[in-house]
Write an enzyme that holds these catalytic residues in place. Structure first.
Site, PDB file in Angstrom:
ATOM      1  N   ILE A 522      29.501  43.468  37.841  1.00 54.35           N
ATOM      2  CA  ILE A 522      29.986  42.550  36.806  1.00 54.35           C
ATOM      3  C   ILE A 522      31.507  42.533  36.736  1.00 54.35           C
ATOM      4  O   ILE A 522      32.085  41.820  35.911  1.00 54.35           O
ATOM      5  CB  ILE A 522      29.417  42.919  35.422  1.00 54.35           C
ATOM      6  N   VAL A 524      35.410  44.034  38.989  1.00 56.64           N
ATOM      7  CA  VAL A 524      36.099  44.902  39.940  1.00 56.64           C
ATOM      8  C   VAL A 524      37.498  45.157  39.422  1.00 56.64           C
ATOM      9  O   VAL A 524      38.206  44.223  39.032  1.00 56.64           O
ATOM     10  CB  VAL A 524      36.175  44.273  41.344  1.00 56.64           C
ATOM     11  N   GLY A 525      37.901  46.428  39.374  1.00 56.08           N
ATOM     12  CA  GLY A 525      39.233  46.780  38.897  1.00 56.08           C
ATOM     13  C   GLY A 525      39.916  47.729  39.849  1.00 56.08           C
ATOM     14  O   GLY A 525      39.434  47.994  40.964  1.00 56.08           O
ATOM     15  N   GLY A 526      41.068  48.262  39.421  1.00 59.88           N
ATOM     16  CA  GLY A 526      41.823  49.166  40.266  1.00 59.88           C
ATOM     17  C   GLY A 526      41.088  50.459  40.552  1.00 59.88           C
ATOM     18  O   GLY A 526      41.267  51.076  41.604  1.00 59.88           O
ATOM     19  N   PHE A 527      40.210  50.869  39.637  1.00 62.49           N
ATOM     20  CA  PHE A 527      39.453  52.099  39.827  1.00 62.49           C
ATOM     21  C   PHE A 527      38.280  51.883  40.771  1.00 62.49           C
ATOM     22  O   PHE A 527      37.948  52.747  41.569  1.00 62.49           O
ATOM     23  CB  PHE A 527      38.960  52.589  38.460  1.00 62.49           C
ATOM     24  N   GLY A 528      37.652  50.722  40.669  1.00 60.81           N
ATOM     25  CA  GLY A 528      36.508  50.424  41.512  1.00 60.81           C
ATOM     26  C   GLY A 528      35.642  49.350  40.877  1.00 60.81           C
ATOM     27  O   GLY A 528      36.075  48.614  39.993  1.00 60.81           O
ATOM     28  N   LYS A 529      34.410  49.267  41.311  1.00 60.22           N
ATOM     29  CA  LYS A 529      33.490  48.247  40.813  1.00 60.22           C
ATOM     30  C   LYS A 529      32.840  48.697  39.504  1.00 60.22           C
ATOM     31  O   LYS A 529      32.651  49.883  39.260  1.00 60.22           O
ATOM     32  CB  LYS A 529      32.417  47.953  41.860  1.00 60.22           C
ATOM     33  N   ASP A 640      49.062  50.114  29.933  1.00 58.65           N
ATOM     34  CA  ASP A 640      48.508  49.002  30.698  1.00 58.65           C
ATOM     35  C   ASP A 640      47.865  47.981  29.756  1.00 58.65           C
ATOM     36  O   ASP A 640      46.715  47.571  29.940  1.00 58.65           O
ATOM     37  CB  ASP A 640      47.476  49.512  31.709  1.00 58.65           C
TER      38      ASP A 640
END
Length: 851
Positions: A522, A524-529, A640
């Site tokens: 749902i 996707v970010g800098g850390f992961g999915k 952030d």
């Protein structure tokens, strides 16, 4: 006139002046404010006059005057904090008083270093007569633990039956004592001789407040804003604070009543009218209210009796048995049938009720829980509660003692303090490894140490250890797992973090996400999915899985857990649990049905939010950030802030998310944290970027970009636009200089924003984008401005509706008249139940109704 009388008149005049000087002007009702250590006194930021403490000193040879070596940016005023009286031996102040009056004594402490004195070595004993106010008191430790620049200790002392008060400062062994300011104010009799003692039989269950000596622990304007001392009633110069940081209960609504306060027989000094014009109630849904309560939680000193004062003023209802509720202290019933109209006889008439409770130390902790719950047994017309103000006083014990222990810093704070020391110690192993850009990064040493532990733990044959977990707030949906719960991360996380978060096995995570099925992704970010998942049979969750190739890794993983395990606030995300097994690092949050703020602004140019709805969401986000900066035990800088990190739950309550880059703020000897620059382009504070010095004003800058993003419905960066318009922040500043800000406004909002609200909103937004942090407002100021804009906009509408629903936004101050109030209680919530959006993210709160 007889010429012979002139010498006599002159003589008598001189004698009168001499006698006046011999009797310090503190005698009588005139408030006394001493700027300790100052020869001339001076005026504070509010132009209040402070005088020198010299003439009130006894044994002045054992004390010296001094000036602070550092100036903390958050100081409210240089007077009285930048000068101090330092005591090398036992020294007293003597004040002439009225023997039959109560007095308020306030002590001001600014634990800065002073020439030749290391503030961490200061331990004080403060007494007045036979009463001990402070014992072994370290202002340094207390300020560090509370993340405050300065401290104020307030006491209400019963009549001394003496014409003077002696206030004595004594340093503990091989240390020194100090004080920056002293206030002495005559207090009218505001206490009763029979306050009910909770949990004790009626025959012995009363407290004599008239003869009691007490310390003010908390003073809250419930449902309202901070009230400055100059706006207090009775000239008592009290501060009334926002109650939200202490709330631990179901969603509530704040009210502002347009009503004239008629004190009748109640002394006006009891509380200012502004306290009685604001209130907090449960909300419009009686079905929810019947099964929930409103609770405030306070950290207090153990083994003392506490007097809890409730301030009430009804301005919606006007009949008996329309609103009846229970008052509980630490789960003991203080009063079973509180009915404000029955007490006062009408609207706009305030009253106050006092109840006392003893708090022992059976479990090693000390918390005071104040709870209000509707009394359904009496079948009132409306199932609801109401509270306007709350005060908590600690009563002296049998030994005439009011002193508690110095607070213990949290584990995270202790790690940071250790890291600070190691970073400045050239012989420290860690300090040699954490030099970033020539500056030691505050807190990085602790993280390096954790990584070293993590690597050692993963060595072949090492015991991964085990731990237990506690579900957040004990919600039934987070029941204990039946599978393995070996916590492979417990050795590198604090005890609090592990205990406050559930540990999921990798098997549980795979079951929840259908083995990380791509159809479940749902976001996707800098850390992961981020995957949509289901745990415990029917509990929807969002599962954030680390990408091994991502630049965000173990640091962000542990930071998120450490931060969120200790933070609880209506407008902050809350963590359910985590998994660390093999190479997998996973964070688990409650599923967020409405997704990010950004997607409701300009995703495909599909505008779904009205101006009032946008204001409500901004207010929620501002409250969350304001709590991070001022309400937690230590300052937390998010680092952030952006519209994709402001999430909306199913009830359209805004929550600040993603704490992977967050940092604990500067300590009281610094005004910034030196750290490598991280954040999102378009939102990044230019001062932070240039100097690599992080402050809470960096979050304010980012939030200023968010304000314009919401107003203009366009991204922070848009390379497809002309060069001068690519950066939203730069374009806004240019437009402000040209006077063309209105041209930037989202076309869907043009003509729908009142001029006064628009001017206030844009002025605040521009100040947030100031190049220098000192020129930016605090998040508290931003929050106040946003709420004022909402009040302006709702003057005609009368109520505010959440997006796509008739649900009022949680904790938003809105004027509500009688008919609105009744309508709210007669109608239940009609929340929108749209199908889940593919772009919905996560809220990270287990059960919003259970908070």
């Amino acid at each position: 006139m007889n010429p012979g009388l002139i010498p006599l008149i002159v003589y008598l005049s001189l004698l009168f002046n001499t006698l006046s000087e011999a009797q310090p002007s503190s005698a009588g009702p005139r408030p006394l404010a001493l700027n300790c250590g100052s020869k001339d006194g001076g005026h504070d930021a509010d132009n209040r006059k402070w005088e020198s403490d010299d003439k009130y000193l006894v044994a002045a040879d054992k004390s010296v005057s001094s000036t602070a070596l550092t100036h903390e940016a958050s100081l409210c005023s240089d007077v009285p904090y930048m000068t101090a009286r330092i005591f090398k031996g036992e020294t007293s102040y003597k004040f002439n008083v009225n023997s039959t009056s109560r007095y308020i004594i306030r002590l001001h402490f600014y634990p800065s270093n002073y020439p030749d004195y290391n503030i961490s070595d200061s331990y004080s004993v403060v007494t007045t007569g036979t009463m001990t106010l402070l014992r072994n008191f370290s202002a340094f430790i207390t300020a560090e633990a509370l993340s405050q620049a300065y401290l104020i200790r307030e006491y209400s002392l019963a009549a001394f039956n003496s014409d003077s008060i002696t206030l004595t400062f004594k340093p503990a062994d091989k240390s020194f004592a100090f004080v920056n300011g002293i206030e002495l104010i005559t207090e009218p009799e505001l206490f009763d001789d029979k306050a009910g003692l909770v949990g004790v039989a009626d025959t012995a269950g009363t407290i004599d407040g008239v003869s009691s000596n007490m310390q003010t622990m908390f003073r809250l304007n419930v449902g309202g804003q901070y009230i400055h001392p100059k706006n207090d009633s009775g000239g008592l110069m009290r501060s009334w604070y926002d109650d939200m940081p202490y709330m631990f209960g179901a969603g509530t609504i704040s009210h502002v009543g347009n009503v004239t306060i008629d004190y009748k027989g109640l002394p006006e000094a009891t509380a200012p009218a502004d306290v009685y014009r604001t209130a907090r109630s449960q909300g419009p849904d009686p079905n929810i209210n019947k099964h929930s309560n409103v609770t405030w939680v306070f950290q207090v000193d153990a083994n003392f009796t506490y007097l809890v004062r409730f301030h009430f003023c009804e301005y919606h209802l006007e009949k008996i048995n329309q609103r009846v509720f229970k008052i509980l202290l630490n789960n003991e019933t203080a009063f079973n049938s509180a009915d404000i109209i029955a007490w006062t006889g009408g609207k706009g008439i305030p009253t106050r009720k006092d109840y006392a409770v003893y708090i022992g130390n059976k479990r090693g902790d000390a918390e005071l829980w104040v709870t209000l719950h509707t009394n359904i047994d009496l079948q009132p017309e409306f199932y609801d509660i109401l509270l306007n103000g709350l005060e908590v006083f600690k009563l002296s014990d049998a030994r005439s003692n009011l002193a508690g222990q110095n607070p213990v810093p949290s584990e995270m704070m202790q790690k940071q303090l250790i890291a600070n020391r190691e970073a400045h110690d050239p012989n420290s192993i860690c300090s040699k490894q954490v030099i970033v850009g020539g500056a030691a990064t505050v807190g990085v040493a602790a993280i390096v140490l954790l990584i070293m532990i993590r690597k050692k733990r993963r060595a072949p044959g090492s015991d991964p250890g085990s731990t237990s977990w506690l579900p957040v707030y004990g919600t039934s949906t987070a029941s204990k797992s039946t599978t393995s719960r070996k916590s492979h991360g417990s050795n590198s996380l604090s005890k609090d973090a592990v205990c406050n978060c559930r540990y999921f096995s990798l098997l549980e995570i795979k079951r929840a996400t259908n083995n990380f099925d791509e159809s479940k992704v749902i976001g996707v970010g800098g850390f992961g999915k981020v995957y949509k998942g289901v745990v415990d049979g029917n509990m929807m969750v969002a599962v954030k899985r680390s990408n091994p190739s991502s630049e965000q890794g173990v640091n962000e993983f542990m930071t998120e857990i450490e931060m969120l395990s200790k933070l609880r606030h209506r407008h902050l995300v809350s963590l359910i649990g985590f998994c660390e097994e093999g190479d997998e690092m996973v964070l688990v949050y409650d599923y967020m049905g409405k997704g990010t703020l950004r997607q409701h602004l300009y995703r495909g140019n599909k505008i779904t939010l009205s101006w009032i709805q946008r204001l409500e969401l901004l207010i929620g986000a501002a409250k969350g950030l304001h709590y991070l900066h001022t309400g937690a035990k230590y300052t937390i800088i998010h680092r952030d802030v952006k519209t994709t990190n402001i999430l909306c739950d199913d009830s359209w309550v805004a929550k600040v998310s993603d704490f992977g880059l967050s940092k604990t703020g500067p300590n009281m000897h610094q005004n910034h944290v030196s750290t490598v620059v991280k954040g999102s382009f378009g939102y990044l504070d230019p001062e932070y970027f240039r100097r690599q010095q992080l402050t809470e004003k960096s979050d304010v800058y980012s939030f200023g970009v968010v304000l314009f993003e919401v107003l203009c419905a366009r991204p922070a960066l848009n390379p497809s636009l002309p060069k001068e318009q690519v950066s939203l922040a730069d374009y806004a500043l240019q437009s402000a200089r040209k006077g063309t800000l209105e041209e930037m406004v989202d076309p869907h909002l043009k003509g729908k924003i009142k001029a006064e609200a628009f001017n206030n909103f844009t002025d605040c937004s521009i100040r947030c984008l100031s190049d220098h942090g000192m020129e930016r407002p605090s998040m508290g100021d931003v929050l106040w401005t946003l709420e004022s804009c909402l009040r302006i906009e709702t003057k005609v509408e009368g109520t505010t509706n959440s997006p796509k629903s008739s649900s009022p936004s949680d904790m938003v101050e809105v004027p509500i008249d009688n008919s609105d109030m009744i309508a709210m209680h007669l109608n239940t919530l009609n929340l929108d139940n749209d199908d889940d959006d593919d772009d919905a993210i996560f809220s990270q709160i287990v059960n919003p109704q259970g908070r």
